[in-house]
Design an enzyme around this catalytic site. Structure first.
Site, PDB file in Angstrom:
ATOM      1  N   LYS A  26     -13.123  -1.108  15.843  1.00  0.00           N
ATOM      2  CA  LYS A  26     -12.173  -0.778  16.910  1.00  0.00           C
ATOM      3  C   LYS A  26     -12.680  -1.264  18.263  1.00  0.00           C
ATOM      4  CE  LYS A  26     -10.673   3.213  14.224  1.00  0.00           C
ATOM      5  NZ  LYS A  26     -10.709   4.677  14.060  1.00  0.00           N
TER       6      LYS A  26
ATOM      7  N   VAL B 218      -6.291   0.894  15.968  1.00  0.00           N
ATOM      8  CA  VAL B 218      -7.196   1.581  16.898  1.00  0.00           C
ATOM      9  C   VAL B 218      -6.595   2.925  17.271  1.00  0.00           C
ATOM     10  CG1 VAL B 218      -8.387   1.500  19.107  1.00  0.00           C
ATOM     11  CG2 VAL B 218      -7.980  -0.620  17.845  1.00  0.00           C
TER      12      VAL B 218
ATOM     13  N   GLY C  99       0.819  -1.207   0.000  1.00  0.00           N
ATOM     14  CA  GLY C  99       0.000   0.000   0.000  1.00  0.00           C
ATOM     15  C   GLY C  99       0.850   1.252   0.000  1.00  0.00           C
TER      16      GLY C  99
END
EC number: 1.1.1.3
Length: 461
Positions: free
Chosen positions: A235, A162, A41
Site C-alpha cells: 500500500k 489501499v 473471485g
C-alpha cells in the site's frame, strides 16, 4: 471512491508520459447501453460485490446511464455451493471469461500476483477496463498494467487496493492533481493496528493478541503479510507512486513488522507519552545542499505522541494523513478492511469506469513524469527511542553518551530505572540519520557497560 472523468464527449487517451494515444481510444457505447461484467473471485469481497450489483441494479443504472450485467463469475472450485448465484454464470476458466466479446469490464478480487497478473494483463490488452482490489499486484506490476491500459484506451482503477472504503487513491489521482504532495503517512493495516491497540490498552502480549486477532478473523491463518509489514508495504508503494508521480514498487519500500514489539516496549512508549503504531510513511525529500528531490517509502513500528490524531485510531481502523503545499494537512479515516468496506470501494470504481464505457472518455491513469530517485534508507532522518540494559555504576551514562556523540547522534532525554543487578537506560534522540543510529547501536553493543540493547524504535509525528 475514485472519481473518473465524466465527460460524455470522447476524449483522447493519455499515456503515463502525457502523450496522446488516439489509436487506443474507444468511444462510449452510448447512453442506455449495457455494460457486460466479469467477476473474478467469489470470496468475502467478491460475494458482497455480486450481491450489491444485483440488489442495487436500478440505482447503479441511474448513476451510470446504462445497466451493469454480470455475465460470468470465475471461481476456483465449481463444486462449492454458492446460494443465490446462477450456476450458469460460474466458470473455472477466468482467462477465457475475460476474452469474451460480451465482456466490457473485469472486476478482479482474487488476490495474489502471478495468476491475476496474467488475467488482468490479458483483459486490458483485449480492451476491457479493470477494477481491482489487489494491492500486491498493483504494487508489483503497476507499470506493465498501466501501459496495457494506455495502449487499449481503457481504465485501470484500484481504490480498494489501499485502505478499503477509505477514499485516498481517488483524491491523490484527481483531487490533488493540481497540488504538490510532500508526505503521506498512516495506518493502513487493520490486523496490526488491532494487535498493537489491544497491547496498549489491555497490557496483553503480542502472542496473545495475535491469537485473538486470528480467532476474530482479523488475521489470516498465516499472518506473515500483515505482521511482517508486507501488506502495508504494498500500500505504501501505491501511495508513494500516486503522491510523487514516480514509480515505486514494493521492493523499494523498507519494511519491518511488529513481531518483536514487547509489553516492555508498550510500557516504555506510555512512559514517553506515546503509543506504538505500524506506520506507512511516504516522503518527498529535498537535499538541502543541492535542492535535488528524492522519494522515501517505508513501513515500520514507531512511537507517536498520544496527542497525535493517529494515536487514537483504534482496533482495526485505518487512517491516512496527506500533506500538500496548497491543501495543507488532510486526514482520511475509516474501516480499512472487511467484505463490506472493500466492496464499497470496488463498486465506487465500477460505477466510474462503467460511466466511461457508456459515455466515452477515461479516468486518470498512471502519472510517472517526475521519475524521482528512491532515497537510500540510511539517509532517512527521524528520532529514536533506544532501550538498553546497563551495569549500575558511576560513569556508565558518560560512556553511553560518548558512543552516541561519536556517531553524530544528539541525545534529547535520558531516563534511568533501577532493575535487579543493573539498570535500564532509555534514551530518546534528536533527529539523526538511519546510518548514524545503526552505527551507534553497533558501537553500544561493544561497550562493557552495556549488557544489551533491548530495542530500538523510531519516533514519528
Amino acid at each position: 471512491m475514485t472519481n473518473a472523468a465524466q465527460s460524455t464527449a470522447p476524449q483522447p487517451a493519455e499515456s503515463s508520459s502525457g502523450a496522446s494515444a488516439p489509436s487506443g481510444f474507444k468511444p462510449g457505447k452510448g447512453a442506455g447501453a449495457t455494460v457486460g461484467v466479469a467477476l473474478l473471485g467469489m470470496g468475502t469481497v467478491g460475494s458482497e460485490v455480486l450481491r450489491l450489483i444485483n440488489e442495487r441494479s436500478e440505482e447503479f443504472a441511474s448513476r451510470i446511464g446504462g445497466r451493469l450485467e454480470v455475465r460470468g463469475v470465475a471461481v476456483g472450485d465449481l463444486s462449492k455451493p454458492r446460494p443465490g448465484v446462477d450456476r450458469e454464470l460460474l466458470t473455472d476458466d477466468a482467462l477465457s471469461l475475460v476474452k469474451r466479446e460480451d465482456i466490457d469490464l473485469v472486476i478482479e478480487v482474487i488476490g495474489g500476483i502471478d495468476f491475476p497478473r496474467q488475467i488482468v494483463t490479458t483483459a486490458l490488452r483485449g480492451g476491457k477496463s479493470v477494477v481491482t482490489a489487489n494491492k500486491a499486484l498493483i504494487a508489483a506490476h503497476a507499470d506493465e498494467l498501466s501501459e496495457a491500459a494506455d495502449e487499449s484506451g481503457v481504465d485501470l482503477f484500484f481504490e480498494a487496493a489501499v485502505a478499503a472504503a477509505i477514499p485516498v487513491v481517488g483524491p491523490l489521482r484527481r483531487s490533488l492533481a493540481g497540488d504538490k504532495v510532500n508526505a503521506v503517512m498512516g495506518i493502513v493495516n487493520g490486523t496490526t493496528n488491532f494487535i498493537l491497540d489491544a497491547m496498549y490498552h489491555r497490557g496483553a502480549s503480542y502472542a496473545e493478541m495475535l491469537a485473538e486477532a486470528t480467532e476474530l478473523g482479523y488475521a489470516e491463518a498465516d499472518p506473515t503479510a500483515d505482521v511482517d509489514g508486507y501488506d502495508a508495504a504494498s500500500k505504501a508503494a501505491i501511495l508513494a507512486s500516486l503522491a510523487f508521480h514516480t514509480r515505486v514498487s514494493g521492493d523499494d519500500v523498507h519494511t519491518e513488522g511488529i513481531r518483536d514489539i514487547s509489553v516492555d516496549d508498550i510500557d516504555a512508549a506510555k512512559a514517553a507519552g506515546s503509543t506504538i503504531k505500524l506506520l506507512a510513511i511516504c516522503e518527498r525529500l529535498v537535499d538541502e545542499s543541492t535542492g535535488t528531490e528524492s522519494v522515501s517509502a517505508r513501513v515500520y513500528p514507531a512511537l507517536i505522541p498520544t496527542t497525535h490524531p493517529l494515536a487514537s485510531v483504534s482496533e482495526s481502523y485505518n487512517a491516512v494523513f496527506v500533506e500538500a503545499e496548497s491543501a495543507g494537512r488532510l486526514m482520511f479515516y475509516g474501516n480499512g478492511a472487511g467484505g463490506g468496506p472493500t466492496a464499497s470501494a470496488v463498486l465506487g470504481d465500477v460505477v466510474a469506469v462503467a460511466r466511461n464505457i457508456v459515455h466515452g472518455g477515461r479516468g486518470p491513469g498512471e502519472s510517472t513524469y517526475a521519475s524521482l530517485p528512491i532515497a537510500d534508507f540510511g539517509d532517512i532522518q527521524t528520532r529514536y527511542h533506544v532501550d538498553m540494559e546497563v551495569v549500575d555504576r558511576v560513569g556508565v551514562l558518560a560512556e553511553v553518551a560518548n558512543a552516541f556523540s561519536a556517531h553524530n547522534v544528539s541525545l534529547k532525554t535520558v531516563r534511568q530505572q533501577g532493575i535487579e543487578d543493573g539498570a535500564r537506560l532509555v534514551v530518546i534522540t534528536h533527529r539523526a540519520k538511519e546510518s548514524e543510529l545503526k552505527a551507534t547501536v553497533e558501537s553500544l553493543k561493544t561497550l562493557d557497560e552495556v549488557r544489551s540493547v533491548r530495542s530500538v524504535i523510531r519516533m514519528e509525528g
